[in-house]
Design a protein around this motif. Sequence first.
Motif, mmCIF file in Angstrom:
data_model
loop_
_atom_site.group_PDB
_atom_site.id
_atom_site.type_symbol
_atom_site.label_atom_id
_atom_site.label_comp_id
_atom_site.label_asym_id
_atom_site.label_seq_id
_atom_site.Cartn_x
_atom_site.Cartn_y
_atom_site.Cartn_z
ATOM 1 N N UNK A 134 42.274 46.642 38.842
ATOM 2 C CA UNK A 134 41.603 47.921 38.631
ATOM 3 C C UNK A 134 41.711 48.786 39.867
ATOM 4 N N UNK A 135 40.868 49.811 39.910
ATOM 5 C CA UNK A 135 40.788 50.665 41.090
ATOM 6 C C UNK A 135 39.458 50.418 41.782
ATOM 7 N N UNK B 249 31.135 42.861 44.244
ATOM 8 C CA UNK B 249 31.550 44.155 43.709
ATOM 9 C C UNK B 249 30.994 44.333 42.300
ATOM 10 N N UNK B 250 30.517 45.525 42.025
ATOM 11 C CA UNK B 250 30.074 45.862 40.676
ATOM 12 C C UNK B 250 31.301 46.284 39.882
ATOM 13 N N UNK B 251 31.433 45.769 38.665
ATOM 14 C CA UNK B 251 32.577 46.092 37.818
ATOM 15 C C UNK B 251 32.128 47.061 36.731
ATOM 16 N N UNK B 252 32.837 48.177 36.633
ATOM 17 C CA UNK B 252 32.578 49.163 35.584
ATOM 18 C C UNK B 252 33.813 49.196 34.690
ATOM 19 N N UNK C 227 39.275 49.700 34.505
ATOM 20 C CA UNK C 227 38.329 48.926 35.294
ATOM 21 C C UNK C 227 38.191 49.537 36.677
ATOM 22 N N UNK C 228 36.950 49.832 37.056
ATOM 23 C CA UNK C 228 36.637 50.288 38.407
ATOM 24 C C UNK C 228 35.827 49.196 39.082
ATOM 25 N N UNK C 229 36.139 48.914 40.328
ATOM 26 C CA UNK C 229 35.372 47.963 41.121
ATOM 27 C C UNK C 229 34.695 48.756 42.226
ATOM 28 N N UNK C 230 33.374 48.682 42.269
ATOM 29 C CA UNK C 230 32.625 49.460 43.244
ATOM 30 C C UNK C 230 32.386 48.642 44.499
#
Length: 115
Positions: A33-34, A60-63, A69-72
């Motif tokens: 993801x990014x 990391x929070x995964x959205x 997929x975004x990884x915060x």
Amino acid sequence: MSRMERPKAMSLTDAAAARVKEIMAQRETPAVGLRVGVKARGCSGLSYFVEYADAKKPFEEVVEEKGVTLLLDPASTMFLLGTEMDYKEDKFQSGFVFTNPNEKGRCGCGESFTV
């Protein structure tokens, strides 16, 4: 008793999702993801960053939304809560744009912000 679903830490527009899919497809090496976060930088103090995520890092929070997929970044989550990621393109520039309800101000050039 029903349990309330926790709101997503971050959301993205259709334009942002389409651009993420585009750049992920162009990458030679697959990514999970990014990664999105903020770094101490700029005249107002904080600046957003977006990079490929080859693997999920601890905490990391995964959205997952709209097929991407975004990884915060865990150190950035508190600054990103409620943020919407968009993608804008015009004659002079193109890029991801963040609408963040936590922002209290932006610098004159628009590259950094304060919370």
